[in-house]
Design a protein around this motif. Sequence first.
Motif, PDB file in Angstrom:
ATOM      1  N   THR A  41      -5.553   7.113   5.710  1.00  0.00           N
ATOM      2  CA  THR A  41      -4.809   7.682   4.550  1.00  0.00           C
ATOM      3  C   THR A  41      -4.254   6.201   4.052  1.00  0.00           C
ATOM      4  O   THR A  41      -3.815   5.262   4.751  1.00  0.00           O
ATOM      5  CB  THR A  41      -3.847   8.405   5.045  1.00  0.00           C
ATOM      6  N   ARG A  43      -0.196   4.617   2.847  1.00  0.00           N
ATOM      7  CA  ARG A  43       0.885   4.670   2.500  1.00  0.00           C
ATOM      8  C   ARG A  43       1.058   3.844   1.396  1.00  0.00           C
ATOM      9  O   ARG A  43       0.357   3.751   0.629  1.00  0.00           O
ATOM     10  CB  ARG A  43       1.385   4.275   3.558  1.00  0.00           C
ATOM     11  N   LYS A  44       2.293   4.450   0.824  1.00  0.00           N
ATOM     12  CA  LYS A  44       2.949   4.498  -0.141  1.00  0.00           C
ATOM     13  C   LYS A  44       3.259   2.760  -0.294  1.00  0.00           C
ATOM     14  O   LYS A  44       3.756   2.199  -1.744  1.00  0.00           O
ATOM     15  CB  LYS A  44       4.281   4.679  -0.497  1.00  0.00           C
ATOM     16  N   ASP A  45       3.552   2.326   0.432  1.00  0.00           N
ATOM     17  CA  ASP A  45       3.727   0.731   0.736  1.00  0.00           C
ATOM     18  C   ASP A  45       2.396   0.311   0.889  1.00  0.00           C
ATOM     19  O   ASP A  45       2.148  -0.934   1.073  1.00  0.00           O
ATOM     20  CB  ASP A  45       4.301   0.048   2.033  1.00  0.00           C
ATOM     21  N   GLU A  48      -2.085   0.583   5.640  1.00  0.00           N
ATOM     22  CA  GLU A  48      -3.270   1.915   6.251  1.00  0.00           C
ATOM     23  C   GLU A  48      -3.042   2.463   6.850  1.00  0.00           C
ATOM     24  O   GLU A  48      -2.547   1.797   8.094  1.00  0.00           O
ATOM     25  CB  GLU A  48      -4.729   1.421   5.814  1.00  0.00           C
ATOM     26  N   TYR A  49      -2.831   4.177   7.190  1.00  0.00           N
ATOM     27  CA  TYR A  49      -3.139   4.526   8.084  1.00  0.00           C
ATOM     28  C   TYR A  49      -4.455   5.080   9.090  1.00  0.00           C
ATOM     29  O   TYR A  49      -4.967   5.486   7.963  1.00  0.00           O
ATOM     30  CB  TYR A  49      -1.978   5.555   8.419  1.00  0.00           C
TER      31      TYR A  49
END
Length: 269
Positions: A41, A43-45, A48-49
């Motif tokens: 996924t 993130r907003k920043d 990547e996760y």
Amino acid sequence: MRTGVIARKRGMTAMWDDQGARHPVTVLQLDNCQVTANIKTVRKDKSEYHAVQVAATDKRAKNTTAQMLGHFEKAGVAPKQIVKEFPVTPDAHVPVGTVLSAVHFVPGQYVDVIAKSIGKGFQGGMKRWNFKGLRASHGVSISHRSSGAMGAHQDPGRIWPGKKMPGRLGGERITTQNLKVIRVDSTLNLVFVRGCVPGVDDAHVMVQDAKKTLVFAAKHNHAKALYEKVLPKGVDDLPFPAGTAELAKDLPPVIEAPAMRTSPFIPRE
């Protein structure tokens, strides 16, 4: 950073190493632990996760919800009782459907074990917070195990939030860090770790590489070019991205960590 595994706590026993030292160990068993998804996924920043989703312990299809049945069918695995995900680095994803083995961990390395602690019900301040209690001799009347003063007087006229008081004890998520792997049995998928593990027997626990003494220490030593200190003493390599059942076929059925001390039976020079 590698993925972790889901195991079942089978109980405690004792082991003796080749130097005659006794070690209390907890036996953890991998019960049909398989990879069910790889997660990525943003993130907003814009970072990547990455994570690997793992499931363990087969379950009857009639006791599984329709949504989870579809998820397991898509992954090509049997329905499972428990599903967890472990954050990993982008290069540590594992193919979906891979069966994880006990050889995922190497004897001599350190692991963190996460589980739900044993619930002890409503307890007083002495047992819940390790309070000393009041005097056990003179001057205290039937209040030996009370918590004592609760707070201030007219100002503020209340008890501050977070005050350590009697209440429910246990039944919380607990992480026991830096447990050393003593032995690995690939035939029965057993991992022997030195020390105690939270939770009741046969409960599911999450086992992963120790963050402080393995993951962060390896990253720190690698940045300083201390390559001989990247892995713990006595550990040559770790299976990457994971220790699978296919890898276990090429290894001995039982692997045990050597003793890290001199023998007490050999005279010193």
